[in-house]
Design a protein around this motif. Structure first.
Motif, PDB file in Angstrom:
ATOM      1  N   ARG A  44      27.121  -0.615  36.866  1.00 33.83           N
ATOM      2  CA  ARG A  44      28.310   0.219  36.712  1.00 33.83           C
ATOM      3  C   ARG A  44      28.289   1.365  37.707  1.00 33.83           C
ATOM      4  O   ARG A  44      27.379   2.178  37.697  1.00 33.83           O
ATOM      5  CB  ARG A  44      28.352   0.761  35.289  1.00 33.83           C
ATOM      6  N   ALA A  45      29.311   1.418  38.550  1.00 36.57           N
ATOM      7  CA  ALA A  45      29.494   2.530  39.495  1.00 36.57           C
ATOM      8  C   ALA A  45      30.856   2.376  40.159  1.00 36.57           C
ATOM      9  O   ALA A  45      31.433   1.294  40.160  1.00 36.57           O
ATOM     10  CB  ALA A  45      28.393   2.539  40.542  1.00 36.57           C
ATOM     11  N   SER A  46      31.360   3.463  40.735  1.00 36.46           N
ATOM     12  CA  SER A  46      32.635   3.424  41.448  1.00 36.46           C
ATOM     13  C   SER A  46      32.522   4.286  42.704  1.00 36.46           C
ATOM     14  O   SER A  46      32.176   5.461  42.632  1.00 36.46           O
ATOM     15  CB  SER A  46      33.756   3.943  40.567  1.00 36.46           C
ATOM     16  N   LEU A  47      32.857   3.681  43.840  1.00 29.63           N
ATOM     17  CA  LEU A  47      32.793   4.376  45.124  1.00 29.63           C
ATOM     18  C   LEU A  47      34.159   4.802  45.642  1.00 29.63           C
ATOM     19  O   LEU A  47      34.265   5.339  46.743  1.00 29.63           O
ATOM     20  CB  LEU A  47      32.159   3.448  46.182  1.00 29.63           C
ATOM     21  N   VAL A  48      35.208   4.577  44.877  1.00 27.86           N
ATOM     22  CA  VAL A  48      36.579   4.716  45.364  1.00 27.86           C
ATOM     23  C   VAL A  48      36.871   6.099  45.940  1.00 27.86           C
ATOM     24  O   VAL A  48      37.438   6.213  47.022  1.00 27.86           O
ATOM     25  CB  VAL A  48      37.590   4.368  44.251  1.00 27.86           C
ATOM     26  N   ASP A  49      36.493   7.160  45.278  1.00 28.31           N
ATOM     27  CA  ASP A  49      36.811   8.506  45.744  1.00 28.31           C
ATOM     28  C   ASP A  49      35.670   9.147  46.530  1.00 28.31           C
ATOM     29  O   ASP A  49      35.742  10.313  46.882  1.00 28.31           O
ATOM     30  CB  ASP A  49      37.154   9.407  44.551  1.00 28.31           C
ATOM     31  N   GLY A  50      34.619   8.405  46.804  1.00 22.79           N
ATOM     32  CA  GLY A  50      33.433   8.966  47.418  1.00 22.79           C
ATOM     33  C   GLY A  50      33.574   9.254  48.902  1.00 22.79           C
ATOM     34  O   GLY A  50      34.383   8.657  49.603  1.00 22.79           O
TER      35      GLY A  50
END
Length: 157
Positions: A44-50
């Protein structure tokens, strides 16, 4: 316990490939806490706004979402904290020099494990204009239609 081998993808940033022209990519290690590693192993992780920021000779991964570990206690981490990237000094200097140029930024493309160690693929990128995005979508659609036409023709033969 057996040692992990190979590459296990945790998260990828498809939006970055749509919104930016990728000029150069780098692989960087991450400084993580124990609960962050456990949450990543759960996939589980999200890079979208990184994005990556270079501050005083150090590269920092910011605004990447790694959710709190469900089995964690008071030692849990903040989901969007700054995380230090492990890069060579020359790479950091190059990223800093190139990102200070107009229109360039550093974005994360993928988060994965290599032989049990957390890594992030970052890219030096230039923003796309709206017409570039439409052109890329049109090319992808035409390629998809051509593949479908070839497969239909192949089935008839």
């Amino acid at each position: 316990m057996a040692k992990e081998t190979g590459r296990k993808l945790v998260a990828s940033n498809k939006k970055a490939r749509h919104d930016f022209h990728i000029d150069e990519t780098f692989e960087a290690g991450l400084v993580l806490t124990g609960t962050e590693v456990k949450a990543l192993r759960a996939g589980r992780a999200s890079l979208v706004d990184g994005y990556v920021d270079v501050d005083r000779g150090e590269a920092w991964l910011e605004n990447v979402y790694i959710p709190e570990y469900t089995e964690g206690t008071w030692t849990n981490h903040a989901p969007r904290r700054k995380r230090k990237l492990l890069l060579h000094r020359r790479q950091i200097e190059e990223l800093d020099r190139e990102s200070s140029a107009k229109g360039h930024t550093i974005v994360p493309l993928a988060l994965y494990f290599v032989d049990g160690r957390a890594k992030v693929e970052i890219a030096l990128a230039r923003g796309k204009k709206e017409y570039d995005k439409r052109h890329a979508l049109r090319e992808r659609q035409e390629l998809r239609e051509a593949q479908a036409a070839m497969s239909v023709r192949k089935q008839r033969a």
